[in-house]
Every structure is written in structure tokens, then in C-alpha cells.
Design an enzyme around this catalytic site. Structure first.
Site, PDB file in Angstrom:
ATOM      1  CG  ASP A 122      -1.700  -1.259   1.420  1.00  0.00           C
ATOM      2  OD1 ASP A 122      -1.408  -2.295   0.823  1.00  0.00           O
ATOM      3  OD2 ASP A 122      -3.009  -1.073   1.802  1.00  0.00           O
ATOM      4  CG  HIS A 124      -3.174   4.030   1.926  1.00  0.00           C
ATOM      5  ND1 HIS A 124      -4.650   3.974   1.718  1.00  0.00           N
ATOM      6  CD2 HIS A 124      -2.956   2.703   2.309  1.00  0.00           C
ATOM      7  CE1 HIS A 124      -4.863   2.891   2.037  1.00  0.00           C
ATOM      8  NE2 HIS A 124      -4.061   2.104   2.221  1.00  0.00           N
ATOM      9  CG  ASP A 150      -5.223   0.200  -0.725  1.00  0.00           C
ATOM     10  OD1 ASP A 150      -6.457  -0.111  -1.469  1.00  0.00           O
ATOM     11  OD2 ASP A 150      -5.422  -0.194   0.691  1.00  0.00           O
ATOM     12  CG  ASP A 153      -9.258   7.301  -0.328  1.00  0.00           C
ATOM     13  OD1 ASP A 153      -9.509   8.426  -0.334  1.00  0.00           O
ATOM     14  OD2 ASP A 153     -10.077   6.136  -0.486  1.00  0.00           O
ATOM     15  NE  ARG A 154      -7.324   6.268   6.370  1.00  0.00           N
ATOM     16  CZ  ARG A 154      -7.489   5.526   7.638  1.00  0.00           C
ATOM     17  NH1 ARG A 154      -7.271   4.276   7.419  1.00  0.00           N
ATOM     18  NH2 ARG A 154      -7.786   6.080   8.640  1.00  0.00           N
ATOM     19  CG  ASN A 182      -9.591  -1.890   0.398  1.00  0.00           C
ATOM     20  OD1 ASN A 182      -8.361  -1.801   0.425  1.00  0.00           O
ATOM     21  ND2 ASN A 182     -10.100  -1.299   1.349  1.00  0.00           N
ATOM     22  CG  HIS A 183      -8.731   2.617   0.128  1.00  0.00           C
ATOM     23  ND1 HIS A 183      -9.196   3.668   0.748  1.00  0.00           N
ATOM     24  CD2 HIS A 183      -8.348   1.821   1.224  1.00  0.00           C
ATOM     25  CE1 HIS A 183      -9.221   3.566   2.198  1.00  0.00           C
ATOM     26  NE2 HIS A 183      -8.663   2.279   2.441  1.00  0.00           N
ATOM     27  CG  HIS A 231      -5.217  -4.706  -1.906  1.00  0.00           C
ATOM     28  ND1 HIS A 231      -4.207  -3.748  -1.648  1.00  0.00           N
ATOM     29  CD2 HIS A 231      -6.272  -4.296  -1.084  1.00  0.00           C
ATOM     30  CE1 HIS A 231      -4.485  -3.017  -0.783  1.00  0.00           C
ATOM     31  NE2 HIS A 231      -5.827  -3.238  -0.303  1.00  0.00           N
ATOM     32  NE  ARG A 294      -9.463  -5.439   6.240  1.00  0.00           N
ATOM     33  CZ  ARG A 294      -8.507  -4.626   6.192  1.00  0.00           C
ATOM     34  NH1 ARG A 294      -8.916  -3.181   6.193  1.00  0.00           N
ATOM     35  NH2 ARG A 294      -7.495  -4.825   6.308  1.00  0.00           N
ATOM     36  CG  HIS A 321      -6.636  -5.480   2.552  1.00  0.00           C
ATOM     37  ND1 HIS A 321      -7.212  -4.181   2.195  1.00  0.00           N
ATOM     38  CD2 HIS A 321      -7.397  -6.204   3.131  1.00  0.00           C
ATOM     39  CE1 HIS A 321      -8.394  -4.237   2.850  1.00  0.00           C
ATOM     40  NE2 HIS A 321      -8.683  -5.646   3.311  1.00  0.00           N
TER      41      HIS A 321
END
Length: 586
Positions: A122, A124, A150, A153-154, A182-183, A231, A294, A321
Site C-alpha cells: 500500500d 496511500h 491502495d 486515500d488517507r 480496495n480503496h 491486494h 471489515r 491491505h
């Protein structure tokens, strides 16, 4: 032209000749020049710090031709431009994203990647750590790269990460590979930070183009036909690799099904030792359990992974993940091949500026696996969710103004309030000209104004607390089994600083667990004060928030009510004071 004007113009021209790199509009101090030895209102205080690249590049600076005459983005320029917080024009960003989408759309659901390869977890939105990753992982032109998803995001630099990775994909389509995380979907990017980042830096059109590109990302890869890279993990619906070939990946992932599981599934707690103690997982032999952490997909067990690997003739599963303290975790080895059944890799060091973890990449070469770890890199600071300083400061200024108004209006102490009686003993000659009803109406007007100031003070106090504590968390959240429950007490503001609460990786993981769930929110209701990604988003808009504050009972025991009543009775209801004439004194 005067000598002063001539000196200023020559200094300005000297600064412009000091541009570092093509198209980067920031200046370097020139030692010995008069403008840099004298104080000047147009000079920056921290002259040793380069200015951001505030001008977008021209098409000639961004696009170059490769050896066969194809138009490609200039990788070196992009890296330097983004590093100095530069942006592209909207047309340039859309062109880059659309070209990458075309390339990704031609790839199969399951990629075949040959070694040597560097596998990354990831990212991010941590662009400056991504630059460190390439230093550790090696030159892109010398080896293959595989990213496990990923990218956004964040973090605050998701667009820079995505555009740079897409540019590398355009240059090396057969050696640089990107999987979906998943993002990379509309649901999570609207809930967390990426959509707001797109709207702040570019436009809704750029965001929609990114979502279209996410749907084109492959979902899994085979490295040397030995390692299954994904992922999240495996699924009850994944028997053979042909199940992935038949999957329709060009869609928004749902909350169940094979596509969801490939992006969301996790190894079960105490993986490899699931049934050594009573942890509520049920009888031995069960392969999958509902993923309560989750809020969707599954936990998969050691037995499930071993069975999947045996069915498909594979050596191990490599996935991302999940944040890892050391940047990676090698799980229990398989009974036959004696190789880790699952390897989790995470490449975002000091995740969210709070986890204190290391990042890592996995290098596979000549049938050997090497883990390379790296620490975080400093990055420019952003206010939560890309707020500007003026918007951030409004609640603080508003609360102070309301405090001053209340201090002016509160002309009597608590003792005077308690001792005051309901009888009217302050009537003057002017009062006698008014009827009792008119006097009561005047007093009610005064009281309403003071009550309004008190309510306004409460509103600004709430806004100030939201802004001031946007990154402040509590460390305890209610849990049931493996699930952390979101609710009014899960990540509420208690006035505790994030630095006081989060001292280790485990502290951050426990606090942030609520954000690992599939979010439930209304995408049309934006929060009044945007919050960072480590807190659940507020769904109240400004009207709802203010209405709730105005309707709630006074939290101070009704002091504002009593102050208003006392002032209203003590104020002479003679109307507004007339203006002074020129011959009068105050």
C-alpha cells in the site's frame, strides 16, 4: 527610470534566471546581489527553502517522444515537479489518466509477471515515501515492478502518486504493473480523502476519470507461476485461477462476491494457530469466517490457503491491505514446500503520520526473496482535508468574538443574579410613559438579543472544537469479537492530543480499526468541518448542526438565560440613543 526602479528590475531578472529545472517557477537566492542583502517586502523570509512549483508546465515540458516517436510524459520532470508540489493543467491530467486507462484496459484480470521483480504494498497517497521506495527498490528501467493496490486515500498526495505511477505504466507497459486495491473505488474515495483532493486540486471531471481508470486495473497477478499476488486475499468462490479469468472487473466492487474478496479479505487472527485457543472461530476444519473487522468479505484460515495453493500448484500468497509494524509479515509456512503460506507487504512508512511503522518492499530474483525496509520521509504539511488557513481559523475568531460580547453583556455576577428579584424597582420617569405591555415587549427584545449572542457563542465553540481537535482521537473503542464498532463513542473528541494517545504501532492500529471497515455514509451530506481520515466523517451539514445547537438546552445551567433576564430588567427601555450634535459632548 529612477535608480531604485532599475535596481528592482535587475534583481527581478536575476531571480528569474535562477529557476532550477525546466518549468519549475521557484527561485534560489543569489549571494552578493543587493536585493538579497537588504530587507525587501517582496522577498521571502526563508530564502533557503525553494518555493513551490506554482505554475503548471507547458505541453512541451510535460510531453516528450520516445525512441519510436510515441508521445510520453517526461518522467524526470514529473518526479521533480510533483516533489515541489506542482500541479498539471486539467487537460494534461485528463490526458495522462485516459492514456493509462487505455493501456490498463487491454490487460487481463490475472497478470503474468516474470522475475526479477520488486513487489510493493500500500502507498496511500504518501508521495514522498513513494520516491524513497524507488530508491530502495531499484531503478524502474532495470527491473520489473508490481504494486498491490491502495495508491490513494488517507494521504494528501494521492493524485501525485497516481499520476506518477500511471506515467511509469505508459513508459514501461510490459514491466511495470499495477493491481487494484480496495480503496480504488468510488465508495471509499468519497468517504475518505481522495475525492476531496481531486476537487481541491483539479475538478470533478478528473475524479470521474480516476474512477474509470480504477475499474480498468487488474485484480491479481502470478509471479513466475509460483506466487499468487493480490491486494486482499482468497475467497470461498476462488477454486482455481480460471475463476479470476472469468470475472468482470470493470465495475464498482460490491460488498460480497469474488471481486470484493480479492480486495478485502484478510488472514484470520492468530493465522496458523487459529484453534489453539478458544477464540470463537468454531470447529477446526472451517476455512472461512465472516470478516467482522471489515464489515464485508471473509477471514481465511491457514488450512484454506494451503488448500488453495495445492489446488493450483502455487508456492505462496503475497498480499498487502494491512499495515505492518516492520513493513512486512511472513506467516506460517506450508507443510509441504516449507515456504511462508502468506506474506503481507506494506509500503507506507509512518502510516497517517501516526503508526510509527516502517515501509518495506519484496525483491524476488533468481528464486530468492529479499525484504528491503525503509523509513518515512518528511513531506509538506496540509490542514485536514485540504482546508485553507482562513477557513480553519474562522471558528477560533468567531468564538473569541462571542466571548467578548458575552463579557460585555454579563454586567452582573452570579451573586447578583441569585439576589435579584422579579419585582421591578428600576423604573424611571421615561418608563412611566410606557404601558406595562410595551415595557415587557422592550425587555423581551433585549433578552432575545442576549440569548442569540449566547447561542452564537455555543455554535462557535462547537466549530472551534471540531477544527482544533480534527486530529485528536480517543484510544478506546467498543469491540465485539474481532469487530470494532463505529458509533458516537468510538472516535469522539475528548480533548486528548493524538501524540498523547498514539505512542506505538499497536495504539494507532487500535484507534484506527474503525476506519478499516466498509463505510456506511451518505455521499451527498458533506461535513461542516472536514475531518482527517483517522476519524469517521460527520454527516451533518451546517444547517443541521446549527439547528441542533439552537434547540439544545443550555449546558451551563441557564446562566445566559439569567444574564439576559437581569440585563433586560435593568436596561432602561428608552429605545436607541440619538446621535450627538456637533455642539454636544459624550
Amino acid at each position: 527610470m529612477s535608480p531604485a526602479e532599475s535596481q528592482y528590475l535587475s534583481a527581478k531578472a536575476a531571480r528569474q534566471t535562477a529557476i532550477q529545472g525546466p518549468g519549475l517557477q521557484y527561485y534560489k537566492p543569489i549571494p552578493g546581489h543587493p536585493e538579497f542583502t537588504e530587507e525587501h517586502t517582496q522577498l521571502r523570509n526563508a530564502r533557503e527553502v525553494p518555493e513551490p512549483a506554482y505554475s503548471p508546465p507547458t505541453d512541451g515540458q510535460l510531453w516528450v517522444y520516445n525512441d519510436v516517436g510515441q508521445v510520453k510524459p517526461d518522467i524526470k520532470f514529473l518526479k521533480r515537479h510533483f516533489f515541489h508540489e506542482g500541479r498539471l493543467t486539467e487537460d494534461q491530467a485528463l490526458a495522462l489518466i485516459d492514456k493509462a486507462t487505455e493501456v490498463l484496459s487491454t490487460e487481463p484480470n490475472l497478470l503474468n509477471v516474470s522475475g526479477p521483480v520488486t513487489i510493493c504494498g500500500d502507498i496511500h497517497g504518501q508521495y514522498y515515501d513513494l520516491m524513497k521506495l524507488f530508491e530502495v527498490g531499484g531503478n524502474v528501467s532495470d527491473s520489473n515492478y508490481l504494486f498491490l493496490g491502495d495508491y490513494v486515500d488517507r494521504g494528501n498526495f494521492g493524485l501525485e502518486c497516481l499520476l506518477y505511477l500511471y506515467a511509469l505504466k505508459l513508459w514501461y507497459p510490459n514491466r511495470f504493473f499495477l493491481l487494484r486495491g480496495n480503496h480504488e473505488c468510488r465508495h471509499l474515495t468519497e468517504y475518505f480523502t481522495f475525492k476531496r483532493e481531486c476537487l481541491h486540486k483539479y475538478s470533478h471531471q478528473v475524479y470521474d476519470a480516476c474512477i474509470k481508470s480504477f475499474n480498468a486495473l487488474p485484480v491479481a497477478a502470478l509471479v513466475d507461476h509460483r506466487f499468487f499476488c493480490v491486494h486482499g486475499g482468497i475467497s470461498p468462490e476462488l477454486n482455481t485461477l480460471e475463476d479470476i479469468w472469468r470475472l468482470d472487473r470493470f465495475q464498482e466492487p460490491g460488498s460480497h462476491g469474488l471481486l470484493c474478496d480479492l480486495l478485502w479479505a484478510d488472514p484470520v487472527a492468530n493465522y496458523g494457530r487459529e484453534h489453539e485457543q478458544d477464540n470463537g472461530l468454531g470447529a477446526p476444519g472451517q476455512m472461512f469466517y465472516h470478516n467482522l473487522t471489515r464489515g464485508c468479505s471473509w477471514f481465511y484460515t491457514y488450512d484454506a490457503v494451503c488448500a488453495f495453493l495445492e489446488r493450483n500448484g502455487l508456492l505462496g500468497v503475497i498480499r498487502g491491505h494491512e499495515a505492518q509494524d516492520a513493513g512486512y509479515t511472513m506467516h506460517r509456512k506450508t507443510p509441504t514446500k516449507k515456504f511462508p503460506s502468506v506474506i503481507t507487504i506494506f509500503s507506507a512508512p509512518n502510516y497517517l503520520d501516526a503508526y510509527h511503522n516502517r515501509g518495506a518492499v519484496l525483491k524476488y530474483h533468481n528464486k530468492n526473496i529479499t525484504i528491503r525496509q525503509f523509513n518515512w520521509s518528511s513531506h509538506p504539511y496540509w490542514l485536514p482535508n485540504f482546508m485553507d488557513a482562513f477557513t480553519w481559523s474562522l471558528p477560533f475568531v468567531g468564538e473569541k468574538i462571542a466571548d467578548m460580547l458575552m463579557a460585555v453583556l454579563a454586567v452582573c455576577s452570579e451573586e447578583e443574579l441569585e439576589e435579584s428579584s422579579d419585582e421591578d424597582d428600576t423604573r424611571t420617569i421615561a418608563d412611566l410613559a410606557l404601558t406595562p405591555n410595551e415595557i415587557a415587549a422592550r425587555r423581551q427584545q433585549i433578552k432575545n438579543k442576549i440569548l442569540a449572542v449566547g447561542k452564537m457563542q455555543r455554535v462557535f465553540q462547537l466549530l472551534r472544537e471540531e477544527a482544533e481537535n480534527a486530529s485528536e482521537l480517543v484510544t478506546e473503542s467498543p469491540t465485539i469479537g474481532h469487530a470494532t464498532l463505529a458509533g458516537p463513542n468510538s472516535l469522539t473528541i475528548q480533548g486528548n492530543s493524538i501524540r498523547q494517545n498514539i505512542r506505538s504501532f499497536d495504539d494507532a492500529r487500535r484507534v484506527d480499526m474503525v476506519n478499516e471497515r466498509l463505510p456506511e455514509f451518505s455521499p451527498t451530506a458533506f461535513p461542516l468541518v472536514p475531518v482527517p481520515s483517522m476519524r469517521p466523517q460527520r454527516t451533518d451539514n451546517m444547517e443541521i448542526l446549527i439547528k441542533r445547537v439552537l434547540e439544545e438546552d443550555e449546558g451551563d445551567g441557564g446562566v445566559v438565560e439569567r444574564v439576559a433576564e437581569r440585563i433586560a430588567r435593568g436596561r432602561k427601555p428608552t429605545g436607541r440613543p440619538r446621535a450627538l450634535k456637533r455642539h454636544e459632548t459624550a
